[in-house]
Design a protein around this motif. Sequence first.
Motif, mmCIF file in Angstrom:
data_model
loop_
_atom_site.group_PDB
_atom_site.id
_atom_site.type_symbol
_atom_site.label_atom_id
_atom_site.label_comp_id
_atom_site.label_asym_id
_atom_site.label_seq_id
_atom_site.Cartn_x
_atom_site.Cartn_y
_atom_site.Cartn_z
ATOM 1 N N VAL A 121 0.863 -1.175 0.000
ATOM 2 C CA VAL A 121 0.000 0.000 0.000
ATOM 3 C C VAL A 121 0.898 1.222 0.000
ATOM 4 O O VAL A 121 1.809 1.332 0.815
ATOM 5 C CB VAL A 121 -0.908 0.010 1.259
ATOM 6 N N ARG A 122 0.651 2.126 -0.929
ATOM 7 C CA ARG A 122 1.455 3.349 -1.007
ATOM 8 C C ARG A 122 1.143 4.242 0.182
ATOM 9 O O ARG A 122 -0.021 4.526 0.478
ATOM 10 C CB ARG A 122 1.166 4.094 -2.308
ATOM 11 N N ILE A 123 2.193 4.640 0.890
ATOM 12 C CA ILE A 123 2.043 5.568 2.014
ATOM 13 C C ILE A 123 3.082 6.675 1.850
ATOM 14 O O ILE A 123 4.031 6.535 1.083
ATOM 15 C CB ILE A 123 2.201 4.865 3.385
ATOM 16 N N SER A 124 2.910 7.738 2.600
ATOM 17 C CA SER A 124 3.834 8.864 2.492
ATOM 18 C C SER A 124 5.162 8.527 3.176
ATOM 19 O O SER A 124 5.254 7.579 3.965
ATOM 20 C CB SER A 124 3.241 10.113 3.138
ATOM 21 N N TYR A 164 6.554 10.205 5.506
ATOM 22 C CA TYR A 164 6.414 10.411 6.948
ATOM 23 C C TYR A 164 5.677 9.252 7.614
ATOM 24 O O TYR A 164 6.015 8.866 8.731
ATOM 25 C CB TYR A 164 5.739 11.748 7.236
ATOM 26 N N GLU A 165 4.689 8.694 6.931
ATOM 27 C CA GLU A 165 4.008 7.521 7.473
ATOM 28 C C GLU A 165 4.974 6.333 7.548
ATOM 29 O O GLU A 165 4.965 5.582 8.520
ATOM 30 C CB GLU A 165 2.807 7.144 6.607
ATOM 31 N N ALA A 166 5.806 6.182 6.524
ATOM 32 C CA ALA A 166 6.781 5.095 6.515
ATOM 33 C C ALA A 166 7.784 5.259 7.650
ATOM 34 O O ALA A 166 8.106 4.290 8.350
ATOM 35 C CB ALA A 166 7.500 5.045 5.167
ATOM 36 N N ASP A 224 7.333 6.853 10.460
ATOM 37 C CA ASP A 224 6.619 6.585 11.719
ATOM 38 C C ASP A 224 6.468 5.082 11.950
ATOM 39 O O ASP A 224 6.648 4.594 13.068
ATOM 40 C CB ASP A 224 5.244 7.247 11.725
ATOM 41 N N GLU A 225 6.148 4.348 10.895
ATOM 42 C CA GLU A 225 5.969 2.903 11.022
ATOM 43 C C GLU A 225 7.286 2.213 11.375
ATOM 44 O O GLU A 225 7.331 1.340 12.236
ATOM 45 C CB GLU A 225 5.392 2.333 9.722
#
Length: 70
Positions: free
Chosen positions: A6-9, A11-13, A15-16
Amino acid sequence: EKAKFVRISLYEALDEIAEKLKRIKEKYGGEALGIWASGRSAHDGRYLNKAFAKLYGTPNYEKTGPFCNY
């Protein structure tokens, strides 16, 4: 069900990744992480890798030289 990307930003990556590293450290301790750095990376990159290892609490830091220079 088969997992899908799933494509995420960015910053989300980040954070994960940070959350997963935090859980690993809490569950297994800082020594659970090992960092291998390329002997050909720039000095700044090696410095940052070593600094991250120290901040994370792992003594498991090595450059590839001892494994690749034979």
